[in-house]
Write a protein that holds these residues in place. Sequence first.
Motif, PDB file in Angstrom:
ATOM      1  N   GLY A  80       0.821  -1.210   0.000  1.00 27.14           N
ATOM      2  CA  GLY A  80       0.000   0.000   0.000  1.00 27.14           C
ATOM      3  C   GLY A  80       0.853   1.258   0.000  1.00 27.14           C
ATOM      4  O   GLY A  80       0.552   2.225  -0.703  1.00 27.14           O
ATOM      5  N   ALA A  81       1.934   1.247   0.795  1.00 29.71           N
ATOM      6  CA  ALA A  81       2.804   2.428   0.849  1.00 29.71           C
ATOM      7  C   ALA A  81       3.386   2.713  -0.532  1.00 29.71           C
ATOM      8  O   ALA A  81       3.441   3.870  -0.969  1.00 29.71           O
ATOM      9  CB  ALA A  81       3.915   2.203   1.884  1.00 29.71           C
ATOM     10  N   ALA A  82       3.801   1.664  -1.232  1.00 30.05           N
ATOM     11  CA  ALA A  82       4.386   1.862  -2.563  1.00 30.05           C
ATOM     12  C   ALA A  82       3.325   2.322  -3.562  1.00 30.05           C
ATOM     13  O   ALA A  82       3.573   3.205  -4.384  1.00 30.05           O
ATOM     14  CB  ALA A  82       5.040   0.568  -3.039  1.00 30.05           C
ATOM     15  N   ARG A  83       2.129   1.740  -3.487  1.00 27.13           N
ATOM     16  CA  ARG A  83       1.066   2.154  -4.418  1.00 27.13           C
ATOM     17  C   ARG A  83       0.700   3.622  -4.193  1.00 27.13           C
ATOM     18  O   ARG A  83       0.484   4.371  -5.150  1.00 27.13           O
ATOM     19  CB  ARG A  83      -0.177   1.268  -4.258  1.00 27.13           C
ATOM     20  CG  ARG A  83       0.026  -0.142  -4.797  1.00 27.13           C
ATOM     21  CD  ARG A  83      -1.251  -0.989  -4.731  1.00 27.13           C
ATOM     22  NE  ARG A  83      -0.909  -2.402  -4.873  1.00 27.13           N
ATOM     23  CZ  ARG A  83      -0.789  -3.032  -6.042  1.00 27.13           C
ATOM     24  NH1 ARG A  83      -0.984  -2.386  -7.160  1.00 27.13           N
ATOM     25  NH2 ARG A  83      -0.456  -4.321  -6.072  1.00 27.13           N
TER      26      ARG A  83
ATOM     27  N   VAL B 225       9.315  -4.403  14.761  1.00 27.65           N
ATOM     28  CA  VAL B 225       8.853  -3.086  14.310  1.00 27.65           C
ATOM     29  C   VAL B 225       7.818  -3.203  13.191  1.00 27.65           C
ATOM     30  O   VAL B 225       6.753  -2.576  13.248  1.00 27.65           O
ATOM     31  CB  VAL B 225      10.053  -2.208  13.877  1.00 27.65           C
ATOM     32  CG1 VAL B 225       9.571  -0.905  13.243  1.00 27.65           C
ATOM     33  CG2 VAL B 225      10.933  -1.910  15.083  1.00 27.65           C
ATOM     34  N   THR B 226       8.099  -4.005  12.172  1.00 28.56           N
ATOM     35  CA  THR B 226       7.159  -4.097  11.043  1.00 28.56           C
ATOM     36  C   THR B 226       5.820  -4.677  11.492  1.00 28.56           C
ATOM     37  O   THR B 226       4.759  -4.226  11.056  1.00 28.56           O
ATOM     38  CB  THR B 226       7.746  -4.958   9.910  1.00 28.56           C
ATOM     39  OG1 THR B 226       9.105  -4.589   9.715  1.00 28.56           O
ATOM     40  CG2 THR B 226       6.999  -4.728   8.615  1.00 28.56           C
ATOM     41  N   ALA B 227       5.859  -5.657  12.386  1.00 33.03           N
ATOM     42  CA  ALA B 227       4.614  -6.266  12.856  1.00 33.03           C
ATOM     43  C   ALA B 227       3.797  -5.259  13.668  1.00 33.03           C
ATOM     44  O   ALA B 227       2.568  -5.201  13.532  1.00 33.03           O
ATOM     45  CB  ALA B 227       4.909  -7.510  13.694  1.00 33.03           C
ATOM     46  N   VAL B 228       4.452  -4.459  14.491  1.00 32.74           N
ATOM     47  CA  VAL B 228       3.710  -3.447  15.258  1.00 32.74           C
ATOM     48  C   VAL B 228       3.149  -2.384  14.316  1.00 32.74           C
ATOM     49  O   VAL B 228       2.034  -1.903  14.494  1.00 32.74           O
ATOM     50  CB  VAL B 228       4.581  -2.808  16.365  1.00 32.74           C
ATOM     51  CG1 VAL B 228       3.833  -1.678  17.051  1.00 32.74           C
ATOM     52  CG2 VAL B 228       5.001  -3.853  17.391  1.00 32.74           C
ATOM     53  N   CYS B 229       3.905  -2.051  13.273  1.00 29.58           N
ATOM     54  CA  CYS B 229       3.396  -1.104  12.281  1.00 29.58           C
ATOM     55  C   CYS B 229       2.135  -1.665  11.617  1.00 29.58           C
ATOM     56  O   CYS B 229       1.152  -0.942  11.407  1.00 29.58           O
ATOM     57  CB  CYS B 229       4.455  -0.813  11.216  1.00 29.58           C
ATOM     58  SG  CYS B 229       5.810   0.218  11.799  1.00 29.58           S
ATOM     59  N   ALA B 230       2.161  -2.956  11.294  1.00 32.91           N
ATOM     60  CA  ALA B 230       0.997  -3.589  10.669  1.00 32.91           C
ATOM     61  C   ALA B 230      -0.207  -3.530  11.609  1.00 32.91           C
ATOM     62  O   ALA B 230      -1.327  -3.206  11.205  1.00 32.91           O
ATOM     63  CB  ALA B 230       1.321  -5.034  10.292  1.00 32.91           C
ATOM     64  N   LYS B 231       0.047  -3.848  12.868  1.00 31.33           N
ATOM     65  CA  LYS B 231      -1.031  -3.787  13.866  1.00 31.33           C
ATOM     66  C   LYS B 231      -1.554  -2.348  13.988  1.00 31.33           C
ATOM     67  O   LYS B 231      -2.765  -2.121  14.069  1.00 31.33           O
ATOM     68  CB  LYS B 231      -0.472  -4.293  15.197  1.00 31.33           C
ATOM     69  CG  LYS B 231      -1.411  -4.237  16.377  1.00 31.33           C
ATOM     70  CD  LYS B 231      -2.361  -5.402  16.449  1.00 31.33           C
ATOM     71  CE  LYS B 231      -3.176  -5.375  17.751  1.00 31.33           C
ATOM     72  NZ  LYS B 231      -4.370  -6.197  17.682  1.00 31.33           N
ATOM     73  N   ALA B 232      -0.642  -1.385  13.995  1.00 34.13           N
ATOM     74  CA  ALA B 232      -1.038   0.024  14.114  1.00 34.13           C
ATOM     75  C   ALA B 232      -1.904   0.445  12.939  1.00 34.13           C
ATOM     76  O   ALA B 232      -2.889   1.171  13.104  1.00 34.13           O
ATOM     77  CB  ALA B 232       0.207   0.907  14.200  1.00 34.13           C
ATOM     78  N   MET B 233      -1.536  -0.030  11.749  1.00 39.26           N
ATOM     79  CA  MET B 233      -2.333   0.309  10.575  1.00 39.26           C
ATOM     80  C   MET B 233      -3.762  -0.214  10.733  1.00 39.26           C
ATOM     81  O   MET B 233      -4.736   0.482  10.478  1.00 39.26           O
ATOM     82  CB  MET B 233      -1.685  -0.286   9.318  1.00 39.26           C
ATOM     83  CG  MET B 233      -2.462  -0.039   8.055  1.00 39.26           C
ATOM     84  SD  MET B 233      -1.699  -0.795   6.607  1.00 39.26           S
ATOM     85  CE  MET B 233      -1.914  -2.549   6.961  1.00 39.26           C
ATOM     86  N   LEU B 234      -3.883  -1.471  11.213  1.00 35.83           N
ATOM     87  CA  LEU B 234      -5.212  -2.073  11.380  1.00 35.83           C
ATOM     88  C   LEU B 234      -6.038  -1.356  12.442  1.00 35.83           C
ATOM     89  O   LEU B 234      -7.243  -1.178  12.296  1.00 35.83           O
ATOM     90  CB  LEU B 234      -5.084  -3.545  11.768  1.00 35.83           C
ATOM     91  CG  LEU B 234      -4.615  -4.508  10.691  1.00 35.83           C
ATOM     92  CD1 LEU B 234      -4.675  -5.929  11.225  1.00 35.83           C
ATOM     93  CD2 LEU B 234      -5.478  -4.383   9.445  1.00 35.83           C
ATOM     94  N   ARG B 264       9.218   4.500   5.071  1.00 36.84           N
ATOM     95  CA  ARG B 264       8.490   3.420   4.400  1.00 36.84           C
ATOM     96  C   ARG B 264       6.993   3.497   4.602  1.00 36.84           C
ATOM     97  O   ARG B 264       6.226   3.168   3.716  1.00 36.84           O
ATOM     98  CB  ARG B 264       8.989   2.058   4.896  1.00 36.84           C
ATOM     99  CG  ARG B 264      10.346   1.701   4.339  1.00 36.84           C
ATOM    100  CD  ARG B 264      10.800   0.352   4.845  1.00 36.84           C
ATOM    101  NE  ARG B 264       9.929  -0.739   4.429  1.00 36.84           N
ATOM    102  CZ  ARG B 264      10.039  -1.983   4.883  1.00 36.84           C
ATOM    103  NH1 ARG B 264      10.979  -2.272   5.769  1.00 36.84           N
ATOM    104  NH2 ARG B 264       9.237  -2.932   4.454  1.00 36.84           N
ATOM    105  N   PHE B 265       6.580   3.872   5.820  1.00 33.68           N
ATOM    106  CA  PHE B 265       5.149   3.822   6.145  1.00 33.68           C
ATOM    107  C   PHE B 265       4.691   5.190   6.599  1.00 33.68           C
ATOM    108  O   PHE B 265       4.174   5.365   7.699  1.00 33.68           O
ATOM    109  CB  PHE B 265       4.880   2.757   7.216  1.00 33.68           C
ATOM    110  CG  PHE B 265       5.487   1.438   6.916  1.00 33.68           C
ATOM    111  CD1 PHE B 265       5.234   0.805   5.701  1.00 33.68           C
ATOM    112  CD2 PHE B 265       6.326   0.815   7.819  1.00 33.68           C
ATOM    113  CE1 PHE B 265       5.805  -0.424   5.413  1.00 33.68           C
ATOM    114  CE2 PHE B 265       6.893  -0.413   7.535  1.00 33.68           C
ATOM    115  CZ  PHE B 265       6.643  -1.028   6.324  1.00 33.68           C
TER     116      PHE B 265
END
Lengths: 320, 320
Positions: A80-83, B225-234, B264-265
């Motif tokens: 999503g970030a890239a899109r 970090v990436t997993a927490v970012c994913a959780k934060a997005m949700l 990145r995010f």
Amino acid sequence: MSEPIYIHRYTLHSRRGLNSRSDRTAHEGLLILINGGVGCIHPWEVLGDPSLDEVLDDLKNRRLFRPLVRAAVKCAMVDGAARRAGVSLFDGVRVPRSHATIVGGRDKIDEALTAGFDVVKMKAGRDAPAELQLMHEVHADHPELRWRLDFNNVLGGGELREFVKSMGESLRSKIDFLEDPCRTDDPAWQGIREVYGVPLAIDRDVPIAGNQFRYAVIKPALDDVTAVCAKAMLEGWRLVLTSYMDHPIGQCYAAWCAGKVEKRFYGLLDPVAGLMTHGLFEPNAFIDRMGPVQPEWRSPVGTGLGFDDLIDELNWEMLR
Amino acid sequence: MSEPIYIHRYTLHSRRGLNSRSDRTAHEGLLILINGGVGCIHPWEVLGDPSLDEVLDDLKNRRLFRPLVRAAVKCAMVDGAARRAGVSLFDGVRVPRSHATIVGGRDKIDEALTAGFDVVKMKAGRDAPAELQLMHEVHADHPELRWRLDFNNVLGGGELREFVKSMGESLRSKIDFLEDPCRTDDPAWQGIREVYGVPLAIDRDVPIAGNQFRYAVIKPALDDVTAVCAKAMLEGWRLVLTSYMDHPIGQCYAAWCAGKVEKRFYGLLDPVAGLMTHGLFEPNAFIDRMGPVQPEWRSPVGTGLGFDDLIDELNWEMLR
């Protein structure tokens, strides 16, 4: 505010059973769409994955405990970030070449050779005499071809040794590794690092495996890639990065991860990955877009992981 | 072949206790050196972290189950790759500015204001009347200053409400969030999203927290970090990325992660992080190199996370 999750159910059809443990040819999975990014959840229940219903329940409740769900949401976030930025994830990323994933007999190996593959991976252990005969025949005609054998722990230790012994020295020297030769908790296997000189690879149970393995198979559909890389560095493993025999979205995510690992942690990744699995399935719009099955990776065009128009055209159902 | 692990034990000295739960001022930790890369393991046992002995035992056995150990080995891997390439990890990475982490009274807040901070974070709940008086006094003199209050779950629900009520409307409007106001498993808190209009932040137990929180504190020393970012997005959380009150090596790793997540995010990270914690400790060669405590991050020079000469000069013991 919770971010809405959209889902699209798909079924991939394989011509044969794809797993030592099952003959199923219809494979159901899920694409997820979150904040404009897509991910793929393709459970192999026969290998211990959760069911699609369990996965859906996790998504509804925003639970990211299960590796398969967590990995797909990570993928959707990265995509999503890239899109949103309007860029391809593959910009500046070089994806390694792949072995051929063989499901079938001599005809499939010949196809792979014609397509230019110099390494093949196949399941082994379910019908040892037939497999050995096939390997000997192909080896006689193509002595440079290298092999990766995945046993899925179906043989006992004695049978496995017999299998490897029967190869003979010339064929044995062309075996990259024996994957999942044994259960990691089998005491008879503690400390054994090779069988007649052939090294071992670990696939499932990677986090608890030790340095008896020279290779580890890493699947971004399931694994925490950076953590497995860290473990590989400590244990001295080489990593074979593979797709999960899943939807091209998952396949492309695996390819992107392979390129990123190669770039960031040069030397950990084996130069031959296992990313070319779309040829195992009957064609559909996504699979057609992946192009011919060949050793070299070809990134799909578009933003993120690609397929922009196809993703727009899918039916997406909001998860409630 | 297993990769050797080298360790260096350090002690940081703080002028005061740094945690609501402890008055200890000597803080022991471990630097690790693997394949030319460094990482930092700084256990806060009082917050439930493993002991240094447990950490050492994990490292000896190449076990990466514990988040603190796994994160440090990831750090060493990332750092080592950059050092081997001869580049700084901070090249092209913009690290966000920080709040001031206040341990102490009015003098420390005045110091922070003089240094240019416009957001302060402090522990609260252990001596409510004194804390409220301090906040009211500072707020009267500096009405634009914003606050982040970390309760470490020391208050009950009723006491917390009373605390927030006593602030009055003007001060309350300057509170970014109440961190760890309650145990996530406390049924009295289910579904409560704010206290008198002030949003909540979650620090520990991030993976099981839900969308009642508007902020989550993420610590690369511990979190995936990436997993927490994913959780934060949700969940729709904003992430406040903080160091672990650890060695400058850990602090720099947190800063690098903050810059990477921002890049990145984009949009997940709160613009004000919590990375400036080296001023809580007595000076040493590493801390001196971090420069003055100020809102803007200043990356150390050198390859990887920096400190090349200081790392070379340390005594490293091979772990056996």
